[in-house]
Design an enzyme around this catalytic site. Sequence first.
Site: not given
Length: 383
Positions: A73, A218, A159, A19, A187, A140, A77, A75
């Site tokens: 999380h 990640h 994250d 993004h 990051y 986040h 991914d 999100e």
Amino acid sequence: MKEGIYWVGAIDWDLRNFHGYLTQRGSTYNAYLIIDEKITLIDTVKKHLTDDMFQRIASVIDIDKIDVIVSNHVEMDHSGAISAVLEKAPNAKVYTSIAGKKGLEAHFDTSSWDLEAVETGVEISLGKRSLEFVQTPFVHWPDNMVTYMKEEKLLFSNDSLGQHLASTERFDDEYSFDVIMQEARKYYANIVLPFGTQVQNVLKTLSTLDIEMVAPSHGIIWRKHIAEILQEYTKWSSNNTEKKAVIVYDTMWGSTEKMAKTIMQEFDKKGYKTSLKHLGFNHISDIMTEIIDAEYICVGTPTLNRGMLPTVSAFATYLIGLAPKGRKVITFGSYGWAQQGVKVLNKWLEEAKMNIVYSTDVNYIPSENDLERIANDVKEVLN
Ligand code: FEO
């Protein structure tokens, strides 16, 4: 990773755009499998890499044996393959945060899921080992949490403390430390930067835990350099700056570039570290990495029609979104028949409550007098 604990994630070698963030080294989506009386999966992967995760899980155990899924999380991914896991292991129980439950319900049809929201301090037993949940809201997204296994001194940090870095090496003692830290810094600057206060709260909580390994969602897993990355997060989240100026600009016919170089020279003379970033050659996400510890952000744009050059407006949009706190801003640029570029830039930055300490623009081409005036003005600002 440890006896009975496996990395079963996926490597996204080709990812270059997360993004708007240039992920020039790709990324990984880290999922973790715990073999205990309750077979547990911590997070999943992006949907298109579900089969990679399934192959890794299947190399250890049949996927239908999974009893517990922890979704740290929402999100996608990390949540993108939960539905696929539940198709194979429909009785698995899903644990997530309170905001995570709402988020998962908004992303997926969870009507058949055994979904439980947990608060900080809730502990579940897997058999020989246990998991404790710690909410980390806005690090986040509102739903973020981390999961701690005290028996193994292992933190699944999602994250936070991650890096976009595709690699077959899994641990921080197997890969270039400088590259890992550079990607961790990038990051933080591009994902975590707006949430310094929340990060500091999380760091306080983590300081009470005995941690030997940090497994983010990640990149590389920390087992040797945990103290170093926590120290950097403490520094970055404090928003403390160095004597440093990043001068960001684009130019049409060289006028704004002349002004950029004049401004940079004044910072140089005052002993500032400087970094000159032409938006035609530098990605906005790499520029944010430079800005992470900069006292001054200088932004220059020519006027194009009724506003900024699009490269500068894209940068300004990105900068305003990430909202670095406590910085001083200088704006500059040139115009022909409509004095608009710097004016529009200032309007955007003022609306975002950024602290503009000096602004100037010139008509067409800066004369020697113009450049001398700008140099003197910047010198004055720095006195
Ligand atoms: Fe890596 Fe916020 O997802």
